[in-house]
Design a protein around this motif. Structure first.
Motif, PDB file in Angstrom:
ATOM      1  N   ARG A  65     -21.503 -10.976   6.477  1.00 26.69           N
ATOM      2  CA  ARG A  65     -22.902 -10.975   6.940  1.00 26.69           C
ATOM      3  C   ARG A  65     -23.414  -9.549   7.155  1.00 26.69           C
ATOM      4  O   ARG A  65     -24.574  -9.257   6.893  1.00 26.69           O
ATOM      5  CB  ARG A  65     -23.038 -11.818   8.198  1.00 26.69           C
ATOM      6  CG  ARG A  65     -22.960 -13.291   7.887  1.00 26.69           C
ATOM      7  CD  ARG A  65     -22.969 -14.194   9.109  1.00 26.69           C
ATOM      8  NE  ARG A  65     -23.081 -15.572   8.666  1.00 26.69           N
ATOM      9  CZ  ARG A  65     -22.092 -16.276   8.132  1.00 26.69           C
ATOM     10  NH1 ARG A  65     -20.893 -15.727   7.991  1.00 26.69           N
ATOM     11  NH2 ARG A  65     -22.268 -17.518   7.725  1.00 26.69           N
ATOM     12  N   LEU A  66     -22.535  -8.649   7.611  1.00 30.11           N
ATOM     13  CA  LEU A  66     -22.926  -7.240   7.736  1.00 30.11           C
ATOM     14  C   LEU A  66     -23.223  -6.648   6.362  1.00 30.11           C
ATOM     15  O   LEU A  66     -24.162  -5.874   6.197  1.00 30.11           O
ATOM     16  CB  LEU A  66     -21.822  -6.433   8.433  1.00 30.11           C
ATOM     17  CG  LEU A  66     -21.599  -6.703   9.908  1.00 30.11           C
ATOM     18  CD1 LEU A  66     -20.356  -5.966  10.401  1.00 30.11           C
ATOM     19  CD2 LEU A  66     -22.823  -6.300  10.723  1.00 30.11           C
ATOM     20  N   LEU A  67     -22.407  -7.002   5.371  1.00 28.34           N
ATOM     21  CA  LEU A  67     -22.644  -6.518   4.010  1.00 28.34           C
ATOM     22  C   LEU A  67     -23.990  -7.009   3.487  1.00 28.34           C
ATOM     23  O   LEU A  67     -24.697  -6.277   2.792  1.00 28.34           O
ATOM     24  CB  LEU A  67     -21.518  -6.969   3.079  1.00 28.34           C
ATOM     25  CG  LEU A  67     -20.158  -6.338   3.317  1.00 28.34           C
ATOM     26  CD1 LEU A  67     -19.093  -7.000   2.458  1.00 28.34           C
ATOM     27  CD2 LEU A  67     -20.199  -4.835   3.064  1.00 28.34           C
ATOM     28  N   ALA A  68     -24.353  -8.239   3.830  1.00 27.07           N
ATOM     29  CA  ALA A  68     -25.642  -8.789   3.402  1.00 27.07           C
ATOM     30  C   ALA A  68     -26.800  -7.970   3.987  1.00 27.07           C
ATOM     31  O   ALA A  68     -27.834  -7.805   3.342  1.00 27.07           O
ATOM     32  CB  ALA A  68     -25.761 -10.251   3.817  1.00 27.07           C
ATOM     33  N   LEU A  69     -26.600  -7.434   5.189  1.00 26.27           N
ATOM     34  CA  LEU A  69     -27.642  -6.629   5.851  1.00 26.27           C
ATOM     35  C   LEU A  69     -27.672  -5.184   5.356  1.00 26.27           C
ATOM     36  O   LEU A  69     -28.649  -4.482   5.580  1.00 26.27           O
ATOM     37  CB  LEU A  69     -27.418  -6.624   7.366  1.00 26.27           C
ATOM     38  CG  LEU A  69     -27.555  -7.963   8.080  1.00 26.27           C
ATOM     39  CD1 LEU A  69     -27.147  -7.819   9.540  1.00 26.27           C
ATOM     40  CD2 LEU A  69     -28.973  -8.498   7.955  1.00 26.27           C
ATOM     41  N   HIS A  70     -26.577  -4.732   4.739  1.00 15.25           N
ATOM     42  CA  HIS A  70     -26.449  -3.340   4.306  1.00 15.25           C
ATOM     43  C   HIS A  70     -26.060  -3.283   2.824  1.00 15.25           C
ATOM     44  O   HIS A  70     -24.897  -3.024   2.489  1.00 15.25           O
ATOM     45  CB  HIS A  70     -25.412  -2.603   5.154  1.00 15.25           C
ATOM     46  CG  HIS A  70     -25.727  -2.601   6.610  1.00 15.25           C
ATOM     47  ND1 HIS A  70     -26.661  -1.762   7.164  1.00 15.25           N
ATOM     48  CD2 HIS A  70     -25.262  -3.368   7.631  1.00 15.25           C
ATOM     49  CE1 HIS A  70     -26.747  -2.006   8.463  1.00 15.25           C
ATOM     50  NE2 HIS A  70     -25.911  -2.967   8.772  1.00 15.25           N
ATOM     51  N   PRO A  71     -27.032  -3.491   1.938  1.00 16.48           N
ATOM     52  CA  PRO A  71     -26.712  -3.554   0.504  1.00 16.48           C
ATOM     53  C   PRO A  71     -26.247  -2.227  -0.095  1.00 16.48           C
ATOM     54  O   PRO A  71     -25.745  -2.207  -1.214  1.00 16.48           O
ATOM     55  CB  PRO A  71     -28.034  -4.003  -0.131  1.00 16.48           C
ATOM     56  CG  PRO A  71     -29.086  -3.666   0.861  1.00 16.48           C
ATOM     57  CD  PRO A  71     -28.444  -3.728   2.212  1.00 16.48           C
ATOM     58  N   ASP A  72     -26.338  -1.147   0.664  1.00 15.53           N
ATOM     59  CA  ASP A  72     -25.988   0.180   0.152  1.00 15.53           C
ATOM     60  C   ASP A  72     -24.525   0.559   0.383  1.00 15.53           C
ATOM     61  O   ASP A  72     -24.096   1.628  -0.036  1.00 15.53           O
ATOM     62  CB  ASP A  72     -26.905   1.221   0.813  1.00 15.53           C
ATOM     63  CG  ASP A  72     -26.858   1.147   2.333  1.00 15.53           C
ATOM     64  OD1 ASP A  72     -26.756   0.017   2.878  1.00 15.53           O
ATOM     65  OD2 ASP A  72     -26.930   2.191   2.990  1.00 15.53           O
ATOM     66  N   VAL A  73     -23.736  -0.301   1.035  1.00 16.15           N
ATOM     67  CA  VAL A  73     -22.337   0.047   1.319  1.00 16.15           C
ATOM     68  C   VAL A  73     -21.409  -0.689   0.347  1.00 16.15           C
ATOM     69  O   VAL A  73     -21.787  -1.709  -0.220  1.00 16.15           O
ATOM     70  CB  VAL A  73     -21.950  -0.265   2.788  1.00 16.15           C
ATOM     71  CG1 VAL A  73     -22.839   0.508   3.754  1.00 16.15           C
ATOM     72  CG2 VAL A  73     -22.001  -1.747   3.076  1.00 16.15           C
ATOM     73  N   PRO A  74     -20.192  -0.173   0.137  1.00 18.35           N
ATOM     74  CA  PRO A  74     -19.256  -0.843  -0.768  1.00 18.35           C
ATOM     75  C   PRO A  74     -19.058  -2.309  -0.391  1.00 18.35           C
ATOM     76  O   PRO A  74     -19.006  -2.658   0.786  1.00 18.35           O
ATOM     77  CB  PRO A  74     -17.958  -0.048  -0.596  1.00 18.35           C
ATOM     78  CG  PRO A  74     -18.409   1.302  -0.165  1.00 18.35           C
ATOM     79  CD  PRO A  74     -19.621   1.051   0.702  1.00 18.35           C
ATOM     80  N   ARG A  75     -18.939  -3.132  -1.390  1.00 19.20           N
ATOM     81  CA  ARG A  75     -18.853  -4.583  -1.214  1.00 19.20           C
ATOM     82  C   ARG A  75     -17.421  -5.015  -0.928  1.00 19.20           C
ATOM     83  O   ARG A  75     -16.777  -5.687  -1.722  1.00 19.20           O
ATOM     84  CB  ARG A  75     -19.368  -5.310  -2.466  1.00 19.20           C
ATOM     85  CG  ARG A  75     -20.745  -4.859  -2.941  1.00 19.20           C
ATOM     86  CD  ARG A  75     -21.888  -5.469  -2.162  1.00 19.20           C
ATOM     87  NE  ARG A  75     -22.194  -4.697  -0.964  1.00 19.20           N
ATOM     88  CZ  ARG A  75     -23.084  -5.061  -0.044  1.00 19.20           C
ATOM     89  NH1 ARG A  75     -23.738  -6.175  -0.137  1.00 19.20           N
ATOM     90  NH2 ARG A  75     -23.316  -4.314   0.998  1.00 19.20           N
ATOM     91  N   ARG A  76     -16.922  -4.617   0.220  1.00 13.55           N
ATOM     92  CA  ARG A  76     -15.582  -4.995   0.654  1.00 13.55           C
ATOM     93  C   ARG A  76     -15.652  -5.402   2.117  1.00 13.55           C
ATOM     94  O   ARG A  76     -16.135  -4.639   2.951  1.00 13.55           O
ATOM     95  CB  ARG A  76     -14.603  -3.840   0.458  1.00 13.55           C
ATOM     96  CG  ARG A  76     -14.357  -3.547  -1.033  1.00 13.55           C
ATOM     97  CD  ARG A  76     -13.630  -2.250  -1.264  1.00 13.55           C
ATOM     98  NE  ARG A  76     -12.223  -2.339  -0.882  1.00 13.55           N
ATOM     99  CZ  ARG A  76     -11.396  -1.291  -0.946  1.00 13.55           C
ATOM    100  NH1 ARG A  76     -11.820  -0.116  -1.384  1.00 13.55           N
ATOM    101  NH2 ARG A  76     -10.150  -1.425  -0.600  1.00 13.55           N
TER     102      ARG A  76
END
Length: 172
Positions: A65-76
């Motif tokens: 869910r954090l990744l969904a909010l921050h599309p600019d960070v590596p997808r891990r």
């Protein structure tokens, strides 16, 4: 000696890098996951390793869910396992059996890096599935079965375990 509790803090690679540079995970309060009475009751298990894996899995879902909010960070997906004194952890017993809140706790103070036990993270080969899951998690939460299938695809990847001395290489 104070009793320590293993707590799983969801984050991202960028979040870990910032925390590592700062020397602590924070600021407080920090949302995290642990083996709570509600989690124990839901899983009907006395096996602490099984229960800790369930808490880790909940934290990995929160990392997604954090990744969904921050599309600019590596997808891990990334979860930091810490050992903290029981007094630093709060949980809401009124939400204890709410399936959406299983294992949720809140840390009342920042966590110095000395209390980090390990880091759990996706391997680089999971990034495509994790990216798709991060893009679909909102629709999955709204009840879209196809989106849920995509989110479950990320959960097919086991998080790898990293010792604390490996963190510089992980974030580098």
């Amino acid at each position: 000696m104070l009793h320590a509790m293993r707590v799983y803090i969801p984050t991202t690679l960028a979040g870990l890098a910032e925390s590592y540079k700062a020397g602590e995970l924070g600021p407080a309060p920090l949302d995290a996951f642990a083996v709570t009475p509600g989690l124990r009751e839901w899983y009907v298990s006395d096996d602490i390793e099984e229960l800790e894996y369930a808490a880790l899995t909940r934290a990995a879902q929160a990392s997604l869910r954090l990744l969904a909010l921050h599309p600019d960070v590596p997808r891990r997906r990334l979860v930091v396992a810490v050992d903290v004194a029981d007094g630093a952890v709060r949980h809401d017993p009124d939400r204890a059996l709410d399936p959406a809140a299983l294992g949720e706790v809140r840390l009342t103070r920042p966590v110095p890096f000395i209390e980090v036990a390990a880091v759990h993270a996706d391997a680089a080969d999971a990034e495509r599935d994790v990216a798709a899951a991060a893009a679909a998690v909102g629709a999955a939460d709204a009840g879209d079965d196809d989106a849920q299938f995509t989110v479950d695809g990320a959960e097919d990847h086991e998080l790898l375990w990293y010792a604390t001395q490996e963190i510089p290489n992980l974030i580098g």
